[in-house]
Design an enzyme around this catalytic site. Structure first.
Site, PDB file in Angstrom:
ATOM      1  CE  LYS A 176      38.327  48.527  48.759  1.00  0.00           C
ATOM      2  NZ  LYS A 176      39.181  47.617  47.926  1.00  0.00           N
TER       3      LYS A 176
ATOM      4  CE1 TYR B 287      42.946  46.469  51.825  1.00  0.00           C
ATOM      5  CE2 TYR B 287      43.266  48.834  51.640  1.00  0.00           C
ATOM      6  CZ  TYR B 287      42.447  47.725  51.535  1.00  0.00           C
ATOM      7  OH  TYR B 287      41.139  47.861  51.137  1.00  0.00           O
TER       8      TYR B 287
ATOM      9  CB  THR C   6      38.196  40.503  45.100  1.00  0.00           C
ATOM     10  OG1 THR C   6      38.110  39.874  46.380  1.00  0.00           O
ATOM     11  CG2 THR C   6      39.199  41.652  45.163  1.00  0.00           C
TER      12      THR C   6
ATOM     13  NE  ARG D 295      34.465  44.152  46.340  1.00  0.00           N
ATOM     14  CZ  ARG D 295      35.041  43.400  47.254  1.00  0.00           C
ATOM     15  NH1 ARG D 295      34.780  42.095  47.306  1.00  0.00           N
ATOM     16  NH2 ARG D 295      35.893  43.913  48.125  1.00  0.00           N
TER      17      ARG D 295
ATOM     18  CG  ASN E 205      37.364  46.200  45.069  1.00  0.00           C
ATOM     19  OD1 ASN E 205      37.682  47.165  45.750  1.00  0.00           O
ATOM     20  ND2 ASN E 205      37.653  44.960  45.409  1.00  0.00           N
TER      21      ASN E 205
ATOM     22  CG  HIS F 227      38.163  46.056  52.972  1.00  0.00           C
ATOM     23  ND1 HIS F 227      39.048  45.116  52.513  1.00  0.00           N
ATOM     24  CD2 HIS F 227      38.080  45.879  54.314  1.00  0.00           C
ATOM     25  CE1 HIS F 227      39.507  44.413  53.550  1.00  0.00           C
ATOM     26  NE2 HIS F 227      38.930  44.862  54.653  1.00  0.00           N
TER      27      HIS F 227
ATOM     28  CD  GLU G  59      40.115  43.861  57.817  1.00  0.00           C
ATOM     29  OE1 GLU G  59      40.887  43.314  57.012  1.00  0.00           O
ATOM     30  OE2 GLU G  59      38.918  44.102  57.551  1.00  0.00           O
TER      31      GLU G  59
HETATM   32  P1  CMP Z   1      40.142  44.541  49.320  1.00  0.00           P
HETATM   33  O1  CMP Z   1      39.074  43.615  49.826  1.00  0.00           O
HETATM   34  O2  CMP Z   1      40.055  45.943  49.810  1.00  0.00           O
HETATM   35  O3  CMP Z   1      41.574  43.944  49.731  1.00  0.00           O
HETATM   36  C1  CMP Z   1      42.736  44.251  48.978  1.00  0.00           C
HETATM   37  C2  CMP Z   1      42.441  44.912  47.666  1.00  0.00           C
HETATM   38  O4  CMP Z   1      43.466  44.835  46.704  1.00  0.00           O
HETATM   39  C3  CMP Z   1      41.262  44.229  47.013  1.00  0.00           C
HETATM   40  O5  CMP Z   1      40.087  44.549  47.738  1.00  0.00           O
HETATM   41  C4  CMP Z   1      41.375  44.765  45.584  1.00  0.00           C
HETATM   42  O6  CMP Z   1      40.700  45.997  45.406  1.00  0.00           O
HETATM   43  C5  CMP Z   1      42.865  45.020  45.416  1.00  0.00           C
HETATM   44  N1  CMP Z   1      43.482  44.131  44.432  1.00  0.00           N
HETATM   45  C6  CMP Z   1      44.058  44.499  43.283  1.00  0.00           C
HETATM   46  N2  CMP Z   1      44.526  43.430  42.608  1.00  0.00           N
HETATM   47  C7  CMP Z   1      44.220  42.341  43.352  1.00  0.00           C
HETATM   48  C8  CMP Z   1      44.430  40.934  43.184  1.00  0.00           C
HETATM   49  N3  CMP Z   1      45.062  40.429  42.123  1.00  0.00           N
HETATM   50  N4  CMP Z   1      43.964  40.111  44.167  1.00  0.00           N
HETATM   51  C9  CMP Z   1      43.347  40.600  45.262  1.00  0.00           C
HETATM   52  N5  CMP Z   1      43.131  41.910  45.470  1.00  0.00           N
HETATM   53  C10 CMP Z   1      43.552  42.781  44.524  1.00  0.00           C
END
Ligand code: CMP
Length: 142
Positions: A10, A50, A92, A103, A113, A116, A127
């Site tokens: 990211k 997304y 996450t 992470r 974070n 992905h 994806e």
């Molecule tokens: P990612 O795996 O890229 O998928 C969706 C992204 O939304 C996740 O990583 C996080 O960076 C972001 N995100 C922010 N808030 C939340 C949450 N409460 N739960 C899950 N994903 C979140």
């Protein structure tokens, strides 16, 4: 089974100049990069990627973040690649992530974070196909 999964480094991690550090972790775990592209996502691309999160309260912030700078997108191939990649990434929310995961080591918040990864074999296929055509993936024969 040998699987493929989609990985995105990211904008926060690209800005920290740790693409190679993250690639090394994939390689040490036996995951092979079989496709890769650096790109600066458009809002339309980020929203489409997304789309499953469209109704979530964090959607707008997520999209704004994902288009804030370039990302590195790759397909990883290997035995049990989807779960293995998720293990290497950690939870996450970096506060919940196990020590030694990407992470835990590099992410600043649940929003920024670092990486992905696809969450299941079926979503991994979707994806991978979102970013790469069949002719852009280079299976390893040795
Ligand atoms: P990612 O795996 O890229 O998928 C969706 C992204 O939304 C996740 O990583 C996080 O960076 C972001 N995100 C922010 N808030 C939340 C949450 N409460 N739960 C899950 N994903 C979140």
């Amino acid at each position: 089974a040998v699987e493929r999964t989609l990985s995105i480094i990211k904008p926060d991690a690209v800005a920290k100049n740790i693409i190679g550090e993250i690639y090394s972790r994939f390689e040490r775990a036996g995951l092979k990069i079989v496709a890769a592209r650096m790109m600066h996502l458009s809002r339309e691309q980020a929203e489409a990627f997304y789309a499953v999160h469209k109704a979530r309260p964090f959607f707008k912030d997520l999209v704004d973040f994902m288009i804030s700078g370039p990302v590195m997108v790759q397909v990883l191939e290997g035995e049990n690649a989807v779960a293995k990649h998720r293990d290497i990434m950690g939870a996450t929310d970096p506060k919940q992530a196990e020590a030694g995961t990407i992470r835990a080591d590099f992410a600043d918040s649940i929003d920024e974070n670092a990486v992905h990864g696809s969450d299941a074999v079926e979503t991994a296929q979707q994806e991978v196909n979102f970013f790469f055509g069949p002719d852009e993936i280079c299976p390893r024969t040795r």
